[in-house]
Scaffold this motif. Structure first.
Motif, short mmCIF file in Angstrom:
data_model
loop_
_atom_site.label_atom_id
_atom_site.label_comp_id
_atom_site.label_asym_id
_atom_site.label_seq_id
_atom_site.Cartn_x
_atom_site.Cartn_y
_atom_site.Cartn_z
N GLN A 38 2.34 1.88 -3.38
CA GLN A 38 1.48 2.33 -4.21
C GLN A 38 1.23 3.81 -4.24
O GLN A 38 0.88 4.68 -5.19
CB GLN A 38 0.26 1.66 -4.39
CG GLN A 38 0.25 0.18 -4.82
CD GLN A 38 -0.82 -0.64 -4.44
OE1 GLN A 38 -1.71 -0.14 -3.88
NE2 GLN A 38 -0.73 -1.98 -4.67
N HIS A 39 1.35 4.39 -2.89
CA HIS A 39 1.30 5.85 -2.52
C HIS A 39 2.23 6.42 -1.92
O HIS A 39 2.41 7.21 -0.94
CB HIS A 39 0.01 6.05 -1.63
CG HIS A 39 -1.17 5.33 -1.94
ND1 HIS A 39 -1.55 4.01 -1.91
CD2 HIS A 39 -2.24 5.82 -2.89
CE1 HIS A 39 -2.49 3.88 -2.24
NE2 HIS A 39 -3.22 4.83 -2.91
N TRP A 40 3.36 6.16 -2.75
CA TRP A 40 4.81 6.52 -2.09
C TRP A 40 5.09 7.98 -1.99
O TRP A 40 5.46 8.30 -0.89
CB TRP A 40 5.92 5.89 -3.10
CG TRP A 40 7.20 6.12 -2.38
CD1 TRP A 40 8.33 6.87 -2.76
CD2 TRP A 40 7.84 5.14 -1.57
NE1 TRP A 40 9.53 6.83 -2.03
CE2 TRP A 40 9.14 5.71 -1.08
CE3 TRP A 40 7.33 4.24 -0.72
CZ2 TRP A 40 9.92 5.38 -0.10
CZ3 TRP A 40 8.19 3.90 0.29
CH2 TRP A 40 9.44 4.27 0.73
N ASP A 41 4.68 8.78 -2.90
CA ASP A 41 4.79 10.35 -2.65
C ASP A 41 4.08 10.88 -1.58
O ASP A 41 4.62 11.63 -0.78
CB ASP A 41 4.57 11.12 -3.91
CG ASP A 41 5.45 10.43 -5.10
OD1 ASP A 41 6.52 10.19 -4.94
OD2 ASP A 41 5.26 10.88 -6.36
N TYR A 42 3.15 10.35 -1.35
CA TYR A 42 2.21 10.71 -0.35
C TYR A 42 2.86 10.55 1.10
O TYR A 42 2.99 11.38 1.92
CB TYR A 42 0.76 10.42 -0.36
CG TYR A 42 -0.13 10.43 0.94
CD1 TYR A 42 -0.74 11.64 1.14
CD2 TYR A 42 0.04 9.60 1.94
CE1 TYR A 42 -1.34 12.02 2.38
CE2 TYR A 42 -0.79 9.81 3.20
CZ TYR A 42 -1.46 11.16 3.23
OH TYR A 42 -2.20 11.47 4.25
N PHE A 43 3.13 9.24 1.31
CA PHE A 43 3.80 8.80 2.47
C PHE A 43 5.19 9.50 2.69
O PHE A 43 5.45 9.93 3.88
CB PHE A 43 3.98 7.26 2.53
CG PHE A 43 2.95 6.49 2.78
CD1 PHE A 43 2.51 6.13 4.14
CD2 PHE A 43 2.01 6.06 2.03
CE1 PHE A 43 1.23 5.52 4.63
CE2 PHE A 43 0.99 5.22 2.22
CZ PHE A 43 0.52 4.96 3.55
N HIS A 86 3.90 13.29 3.68
CA HIS A 86 2.83 13.52 4.61
C HIS A 86 2.91 12.66 5.85
O HIS A 86 2.40 12.91 7.00
CB HIS A 86 1.53 13.59 3.95
CG HIS A 86 1.19 14.60 2.84
ND1 HIS A 86 1.37 14.49 1.67
CD2 HIS A 86 0.71 15.68 3.21
CE1 HIS A 86 1.09 15.46 1.03
NE2 HIS A 86 0.66 16.35 2.04
N GLU A 115 0.92 -1.46 -0.06
CA GLU A 115 -0.05 0.18 0.13
C GLU A 115 0.83 1.11 -0.06
O GLU A 115 0.65 2.28 -0.74
CB GLU A 115 -0.99 -0.04 1.19
CG GLU A 115 -1.68 1.31 1.40
CD GLU A 115 -2.46 1.30 2.57
OE1 GLU A 115 -3.29 2.32 2.80
OE2 GLU A 115 -2.29 0.58 3.44
N MET A 116 1.82 1.25 0.85
CA MET A 116 2.87 2.30 0.85
C MET A 116 3.54 2.46 -0.38
O MET A 116 3.55 3.67 -0.76
CB MET A 116 3.86 2.04 2.16
CG MET A 116 4.34 3.36 2.52
SD MET A 116 5.24 3.32 4.19
CE MET A 116 6.58 2.07 3.94
N HIS A 129 13.20 2.93 -4.23
CA HIS A 129 12.20 3.93 -4.05
C HIS A 129 12.74 5.06 -2.64
O HIS A 129 12.80 6.18 -2.92
CB HIS A 129 10.99 3.55 -3.56
CG HIS A 129 9.92 3.38 -4.63
ND1 HIS A 129 10.18 2.33 -5.50
CD2 HIS A 129 8.97 4.00 -5.37
CE1 HIS A 129 9.25 2.12 -6.44
NE2 HIS A 129 8.37 3.28 -6.06
#
Length: 379
Positions: free
Chosen positions: A75-80, A83, A72-73, A107
Motif C-alpha cells: 500500500q506504500h510501495w514507492d515509499y518503501f 526509503h 502494508e508495504m 511491483h
C-alpha cells in the motif's frame, strides 16, 4: 571417457523427437501412480516423488503476520522502495506470502507499472501477424512446460492456450530477439501465479531489464555471465575452480539452463519460488549466488572431486545436485552466508568484460593481418 566423447554445451535447442518422447515417457510411466488432487502449487504427486513438495513449514500466526506486513508495504510501495529498500529485501529473502506473491512480483519487477502505461498494447500484440515458423516453434514447446502441473497437463487446454498467447505476444513485442525456448518455462511460472497480461509484462521485464541480451541470437550475455560465474568460483572456492579448469569444464556445460530459466528446471518448487522472490528484488546477482552455492556444495565436499576424474563425471555431478542443498532453507541460508559482496561481483564483471574486449581486438587484428597477407599474395 575419451576426449572425443566430451559432453556438449548445454543448449536450449532440443530436438522435437527427443523431447516429445521424453515427455511422453514421463507421462505414461507415471500416469497410473499420479494423484488426482494437486498440491498447493498445482503439481500432481507421483508415488515416491517428493522433489517438488518438500517445503519449509511456518506457523499460521507467522504467515498472517507476514501477510499483514506485505499488505502494508504494497500500500506504500514507492515509499518503501525509495526509503526502506533494506526492509523490502529482507522480507523477500524470508519468502513472499503465497497469497501476495503475484502482486509483489509485479511491483518488484515493474510489470504493474508497464501495464498501466501501455493500456491495450497486449491485445494489439495478439492481433499482429507473426511468422509461421516462430508460431510452430512455440507450439512445439507448449507440452514440454511442467507437464505434471494442472495448468499444462492437457494438450490444447486453457493453460497451454494462455502460454501460447504470452509467448506469441512477446515474439511480436521484441522481434529482434524473437522467441527462445528458455522463455517458455519463465512464462509458465508466471502464469501459475497471474493472468496472461500481467504475466506478459513480467516476462518483458525479465527479458528486457533483468536479463538483457540473454534470449537473442548468440546469447553473448549468457556466455559473459558464465565467465563471471567461473571467476567468482575462483574467489569463493579455489579448489573447485582448479578442478573445473583442470577438467576443462566450460561454464556453458552446466549454467546456461540454470540462468536462462532462473533455476525453474533445476530446483524443488518451494526453492524455485524463494529464488524468484529474491531475483525480482535483487536482480541477476541472485542467480550468481545460487550458482556458487550449488557448485561449491556439489564439488567441494570431501572426496567428491576424487570421484570426478574426467569432465564427464564433473558435469554429471553438477547436473545431479545433492537434494540437501536444494532445500529452500539450506539454499537461502548458504546464499546469504556466502562471503561475496556486490563490489566483488562488479569487479569480476569489469574484469571479464575487459578480457572479452581484449580478445575481440586481437581477433580483429589477426583478421586484418590475414587480409593483408592474402592481398599481398594476389598482387
Amino acid at each position: 571417457m575419451s576426449a572425443e566423447q566430451q559432453p556438449s554445451s548445454t543448449s536450449m535447442d532440443v530436438s522435437d523427437n527427443e523431447t516429445s518422447s521424453s515427455s511422453e515417457q514421463v507421462t505414461n510411466a507415471a500416469v497410473s501412480n499420479v494423484s488426482t488432487i494437486p498440491d498447493k502449487y498445482g503439481f500432481m504427486h507421483v508415488d515416491g516423488d517428493d522433489f517438488h513438495y518438500d517445503e519449509e513449514k511456518l506457523p499460521v500466526k507467522m504467515l498472517r503476520q507476514r501477510e499483514r506486513k506485505w499488505l502494508e508495504m504494497l500500500q506504500h510501495w514507492d515509499y518503501f522502495m525509495t526509503h526502506d529498500f533494506k526492509k523490502v529485501r529482507s522480507r523477500c529473502r524470508k519468502g513472499i506470502p503465497t497469497s501476495l506473491r503475484a502482486r509483489a512480483w509485479q511491483h518488484l519487477c515493474g510489470g504493474h507499472y508497464m501495464m498501466q502505461r501501455n493500456v491495450g498494447a497486449y491485445e494489439r500484440l495478439l492481433e499482429m501477424p507473426i511468422d509461421s515458423h516462430v508460431l510452430d516453434e512455440i507450439s512445439r514447446d507448449l507440452h514440454r512446460q511442467f507437464p505434471m502441473h494442472e495448468m499444462f497437463m492437457r494438450k490444447g487446454g486453457q493453460g497451454q492456450e494462455e502460454l501460447m498467447k504470452v509467448l506469441r505476444a512477446y515474439a511480436c513485442y521484441n522481434p529482434a530477439d524473437g522467441y527462445s525456448q528458455a522463455q517458455a518455462p519463465l512464462a509458465a511460472v508466471l502464469l501459475m501465479h497471474m493472468p496472461t497480461e500481467q504475466a506478459f509484462w513480467c516476462l518483458v521485464s525479465i527479458c528486457k531489464e533483468y536479463l538483457p541480451m540473454y534470449y537473442g541470437p548468440g546469447m553473448e550475455r549468457v556466455q559473459l555471465d558464465g565467465d563471471i560465474l567461473q571467476g567468482l568460483v575462483k574467489r569463493v572456492s579455489p579448489n573447485v575452480y582448479r578442478h573445473l579448469k583442470k577438467q576443462k569444464v566450460d561454464p556453458a556445460l552446466y549454467m546456461v539452463e540454470w540462468f536462462m530459466c532462473i533455476f525453474s528446471r533445476t530446483l524443488p518448487w518451494a526453492s524455485v519460488l524463494r529464488v524468484w522472490d529474491m531475483f525480482f528484488c535483487e536482480g541477476v546477482k541472485v542467480l550468481f549466488r545460487v550458482g556458487l552455492v550449488l557448485i561449491r556444495y556439489a564439488l567441494g565436499r570431501r572426496g567428491i572431486m576424487k570421484q570426478c576424474p574426467s569432465m564427464y563425471e564433473t558435469v554429471e555431478c553438477l547436473r545431479s545436485l545433492p537434494p540437501e542443498i536444494m532445500h529452500e532453507t539450506a539454499l537461502v541460508h548458504q546464499m546469504i552466508k556466502l562471503d561475496l559482496d556486490e563490489d566483488s561481483m562488479t569487479r569480476e564483471h569489469h574484469k571479464q568484460v575487459k578480457k572479452r574486449q581484449k580478445a575481440e581486438r586481437q581477433r580483429q587484428r589477426q583478421q586484418e593481418q590475414e587480409a593483408k597477407q592474402r592481398a599481398a599474395a594476389t598482387s
